[in-house]
Design an enzyme around this catalytic site. Sequence first.
Site, PDB file in Angstrom:
ATOM      1  N   GLU A   1       9.243  -4.235  10.691  1.00  0.00           N
ATOM      2  CA  GLU A   1       9.654  -2.921  10.166  1.00  0.00           C
ATOM      3  C   GLU A   1      10.202  -2.034  11.266  1.00  0.00           C
ATOM      4  O   GLU A   1       9.569  -1.833  12.303  1.00  0.00           O
ATOM      5  CB  GLU A   1       8.463  -2.231   9.459  1.00  0.00           C
TER       6      GLU A   1
ATOM      7  N   ASP B   1       0.844  -1.206   0.000  1.00  0.00           N
ATOM      8  CA  ASP B   1       0.000   0.000   0.000  1.00  0.00           C
ATOM      9  C   ASP B   1       0.878   1.255   0.000  1.00  0.00           C
ATOM     10  O   ASP B   1       0.366   2.372  -0.126  1.00  0.00           O
ATOM     11  CB  ASP B   1      -1.006  -0.009   1.163  1.00  0.00           C
ATOM     12  N   SER B   2       2.200   1.069   0.062  1.00  0.00           N
ATOM     13  CA  SER B   2       3.122   2.184  -0.177  1.00  0.00           C
ATOM     14  C   SER B   2       2.882   2.789  -1.557  1.00  0.00           C
ATOM     15  O   SER B   2       3.311   3.911  -1.826  1.00  0.00           O
ATOM     16  CB  SER B   2       4.577   1.707  -0.054  1.00  0.00           C
TER      17      SER B   2
ATOM     18  N   GLU C   1      -1.420  -5.456   8.530  1.00  0.00           N
ATOM     19  CA  GLU C   1      -0.601  -4.812   9.560  1.00  0.00           C
ATOM     20  C   GLU C   1      -1.245  -5.025  10.924  1.00  0.00           C
ATOM     21  O   GLU C   1      -2.424  -4.702  11.106  1.00  0.00           O
ATOM     22  CB  GLU C   1      -0.480  -3.309   9.283  1.00  0.00           C
TER      23      GLU C   1
ATOM     24  N   ASP D   1      -1.081  -6.127  -0.255  1.00  0.00           N
ATOM     25  CA  ASP D   1      -1.414  -5.480   1.016  1.00  0.00           C
ATOM     26  C   ASP D   1      -2.906  -5.206   1.101  1.00  0.00           C
ATOM     27  O   ASP D   1      -3.506  -4.721   0.133  1.00  0.00           O
ATOM     28  CB  ASP D   1      -0.707  -4.110   1.086  1.00  0.00           C
TER      29      ASP D   1
ATOM     30  N   LYS E   1      -1.310  -9.334   2.896  1.00  0.00           N
ATOM     31  CA  LYS E   1      -0.561  -8.879   4.080  1.00  0.00           C
ATOM     32  C   LYS E   1      -1.443  -7.947   4.901  1.00  0.00           C
ATOM     33  O   LYS E   1      -2.139  -7.087   4.339  1.00  0.00           O
ATOM     34  CB  LYS E   1       0.727  -8.151   3.682  1.00  0.00           C
TER      35      LYS E   1
HETATM   36  O1  KIV Z   1       3.530  -1.095   1.751  1.00  0.00           O
HETATM   37  C1  KIV Z   1       4.674  -1.563   1.677  1.00  0.00           C
HETATM   38  O2  KIV Z   1       5.387  -1.356   0.699  1.00  0.00           O
HETATM   39  C2  KIV Z   1       5.135  -2.389   2.783  1.00  0.00           C
HETATM   40  C3  KIV Z   1       6.570  -2.819   2.783  1.00  0.00           C
HETATM   41  C4  KIV Z   1       7.460  -1.673   2.913  1.00  0.00           C
HETATM   42  C5  KIV Z   1       6.832  -3.842   3.810  1.00  0.00           C
HETATM   43  O3  KIV Z   1       4.386  -2.709   3.652  1.00  0.00           O
END
Ligand code: KIV
Length: 281
Positions: free
Chosen positions: A186, A49-50, A120, A88, A118
């Site tokens: 992280e 989600d970055s 969090e 994510d 994924k």
């Molecule tokens: O969103 C993302 O890119 C991440 C990674 C940096 C682990 O969660």
Amino acid sequence: MSATAASKALTVPEIAARKGKTPLVCLTAYTTPVAKLVDGHCDLVLVGDSVGMVLHGMASTLGVTLEMMILHGKAVRRGLQSALMVVDMPFGSYEENPAQAFRNAALVMAETGAAAVKLEGGENLAETIRFLTARGIPVMGHVGLTPQAVNTFGGYHVQGRGEDAERILRDATAVSEAGAFAVVLEKVPEALARLITEQVAIPTIGIGASPACDGQILVVDDMLGLFGAFRPRFVKRYAELGKDAEAAIAAYAKEVRERGFPGADHVFDNGSGTASVGEAT
Ligand code: KIV
């Protein structure tokens, strides 16, 4: 609907079995061309989600939607053959209860062909991770600095220093015991990353968490020098593509203004000419 994972791609059990072995190589990707570049070098590719900050100019990941993750997930799927693809779950799409998480994660997997999602969170998400993994949705955990909780943390600080280490260890243990196949650590101190890696049964994937982890992940635009808004200390730049791209754009602008581009090679004649620069006439 429905993309499916490539049959020769690495599987979730194969990634889980890499605990304590050759370090897992992981990167993010958000587009087909970048997915094609990283596939073949990476064991796992995360559609993070970055993407909201890196490609969409958002100030945090909080505004990223399920629709964005599905769109970018589909693009990445088209570029991968061998790496395991994980998507994510964005903020607000899984925290309410396990049923909400299942509904949205199933949609992400069906639409994108991802092999896993994924989430969090740690102890607070153990029930949800148990619910998903029992129903065919492999989960990668993410503990330590969880960027979707930036407002709770008051910034992107190192997590787990001093007595706070106990909390992160409990989170990683809970995620592992709930059935996650790997966990991202992280921005935690090296000693804590080593302790967690020794104690949990699943591979730890570090980002700012030292070489003690079972693998490493970076945001691809960070390590290529394409994202310049800020640069966390844990990022190593393996290229300066942003600077190279800017120099190329400046050269183009100069040549256009000076009528240096297009040149003879880029111009078409009246019909009898030969093809130039690899193109048909
Ligand atoms: O969103 C993302 O890119 C991440 C990674 C940096 C682990 O969660």
